[in-house]
Design a protein around this motif. Structure first.
Motif, mmCIF file in Angstrom:
data_model
loop_
_atom_site.group_PDB
_atom_site.id
_atom_site.type_symbol
_atom_site.label_atom_id
_atom_site.label_comp_id
_atom_site.label_asym_id
_atom_site.label_seq_id
_atom_site.Cartn_x
_atom_site.Cartn_y
_atom_site.Cartn_z
ATOM 1 N N ALA A 90 0.901 -1.150 -0.048
ATOM 2 C CA ALA A 90 -0.026 0.034 0.029
ATOM 3 C C ALA A 90 1.088 1.564 0.037
ATOM 4 C CB ALA A 90 -0.881 0.204 1.105
ATOM 5 N N ALA A 91 2.124 1.321 0.749
ATOM 6 C CA ALA A 91 2.620 2.302 0.698
ATOM 7 C C ALA A 91 3.725 2.628 -0.375
ATOM 8 C CB ALA A 91 3.670 2.098 2.097
ATOM 9 N N LYS A 241 1.933 14.366 6.104
ATOM 10 C CA LYS A 241 0.805 13.664 6.714
ATOM 11 C C LYS A 241 -0.307 13.123 5.670
ATOM 12 C CE LYS A 241 -1.984 14.980 10.587
ATOM 13 N NZ LYS A 241 -2.136 16.089 11.759
ATOM 14 N N GLU A 242 -0.348 13.853 4.583
ATOM 15 C CA GLU A 242 -1.356 13.460 3.631
ATOM 16 C C GLU A 242 -1.037 12.158 3.188
ATOM 17 O OE1 GLU A 242 -1.965 14.850 -1.257
ATOM 18 O OE2 GLU A 242 -1.892 16.729 0.442
ATOM 19 N N THR A 243 0.520 11.829 2.729
ATOM 20 C CA THR A 243 0.853 10.662 2.362
ATOM 21 C C THR A 243 0.571 9.576 3.228
ATOM 22 O OG1 THR A 243 2.368 11.739 0.933
ATOM 23 C CG2 THR A 243 2.606 9.236 1.393
ATOM 24 N N ALA A 244 0.628 9.685 4.313
ATOM 25 C CA ALA A 244 0.580 8.587 5.199
ATOM 26 C C ALA A 244 -0.906 8.469 5.707
ATOM 27 C CB ALA A 244 1.038 9.213 6.742
ATOM 28 N N SER A 245 -1.784 9.305 5.473
ATOM 29 C CA SER A 245 -3.305 9.328 5.487
ATOM 30 C C SER A 245 -3.683 8.463 4.281
ATOM 31 C CB SER A 245 -3.818 10.525 5.554
ATOM 32 O OG SER A 245 -5.361 10.561 5.549
ATOM 33 N N GLN A 246 -3.277 8.710 3.231
ATOM 34 C CA GLN A 246 -3.433 7.957 2.018
ATOM 35 C C GLN A 246 -3.214 6.356 2.111
ATOM 36 O OE1 GLN A 246 -1.399 9.362 -1.527
ATOM 37 N NE2 GLN A 246 -2.140 7.519 -2.798
ATOM 38 N N ILE A 247 -1.934 6.141 2.643
ATOM 39 C CA ILE A 247 -1.706 4.697 2.775
ATOM 40 C C ILE A 247 -2.691 4.175 3.864
ATOM 41 C CG2 ILE A 247 0.285 3.260 3.585
ATOM 42 C CD1 ILE A 247 2.121 5.279 2.872
ATOM 43 N N SER A 248 -2.900 4.726 4.811
ATOM 44 C CA SER A 248 -3.844 4.308 5.886
ATOM 45 C C SER A 248 -5.182 4.074 5.488
ATOM 46 C CB SER A 248 -4.009 5.294 7.173
ATOM 47 O OG SER A 248 -2.861 5.664 7.867
ATOM 48 N N GLN A 249 -5.825 4.906 4.479
ATOM 49 C CA GLN A 249 -6.916 4.769 3.885
ATOM 50 C C GLN A 249 -6.799 3.309 3.105
ATOM 51 O OE1 GLN A 249 -8.362 8.270 1.976
ATOM 52 N NE2 GLN A 249 -7.979 9.333 3.738
#
Length: 255
Positions: A90-91, A241-249
């Motif tokens: 995902a990352a 932070k936006e990229t980490a949120s994208q991976i989390s989603q």
């Protein structure tokens, strides 16, 4: 019912089925046919007929006559989907995009006991920084930006236990080797949702990190940007932070 893309199913019975499942998902306890009918606007006989078909497929259970709840088949399918959701897979693509934006190493790390382990890294020679921590490398939690994210997610007793076990050994003059200083740092991390390493692991290298969460809201990994101390830019924080949120989603997180 519309999907999050704003589309409506072309087959009406599927649209109604989705609406019924959404109603059941919004209740922890079994729901009566009357409640379901009122919530969906479907005639009771229509709702009853569709629910019976869903029960045949084990998407819906009937714990007693006239009441319904989500069925075990949904759990089975959900577990199959979850098993395919690998944090590294995902990352990787979002990490590459973040690297293109910063031109600095981007790291993906997970916790193993009292250390973080680097499981993926995106970097190029253009960064002008020697890469010391290779994929598979380890580092103490309290000396790294990602490690401090994990400590910040622990309760105070576990943090104190970690400090006792490790002695909070330092690597540089900037390392946090005092429990009170570490606790103050962790409080700031909880408040900001971001973490930093200010030359605490390696002199001349600074990092910033954001957490990656799974569908249960559990911190499962951290995404960090490493850069020479004089090149780390505050403007990268929002993109990180936006990229980490994208991976989390992508892992099912909806927080």
């Amino acid at each position: 019912m519309k999907s999050k893309e704003g589309q409506t199913p072309a087959i009406q019975v599927l649209e109604r089925s989705f609406a019924l499942l959404d109603v059941l998902a919004s209740h922890q306890d079994p729901v009566s046919l009357k409640q379901i009918s009122e919530a969906t606007g479907l005639h009771p006989s229509t709702a009853h007929r569709i629910l019976n078909d869903l029960a045949i497929g084990r998407f819906v259970d009937r714990p007693e006559a006239g009441s319904y709840r989500l069925g075990m088949r949904l759990l089975e399918l959900g577990n199959l989907v979850k098993a395919r959701l690998d944090v590294r897979d995902a990352a990787l693509s979002p990490m590459r995009e973040l690297h293109k934006f910063t031109h600095q190493p981007v790291n993906l790390s997970v916790r193993q006991g009292d250390e973080i382990v680097y499981i993926e890294r995106t970097y190029s020679e253009r960064s002008g920084m020697q890469v010391v921590r290779a994929v598979g490398g380890r580092a103490p939690l309290h000396l790294t930006s990602v490690g401090k994210l994990f400590l910040a997610s622990d309760d105070p007793q576990r943090v104190r236990a970690y400090a006792t076990r490790t002695g909070l050994a330092g690597h540089t003059k900037n390392s946090l080797t005092d429990i009170h200083a570490l606790e103050r740092e962790l409080a700031l991390i909880r408040q900001r949702g971001l973490s930093r390493d200010d030359e605490e692991l390696e002199l001349g290298v600074r990092c910033m990190a954001a957490g990656i969460y799974d569908d249960q809201g559990t911190l499962v990994a951290g995404l960090s940007i490493s850069a020479p101390a004089d090149r780390l830019e505050e403007g990268w924080l929002a993109r990180l932070k936006e990229t980490a949120s994208q991976i989390s989603q992508a892992l099912g997180y909806r927080g």
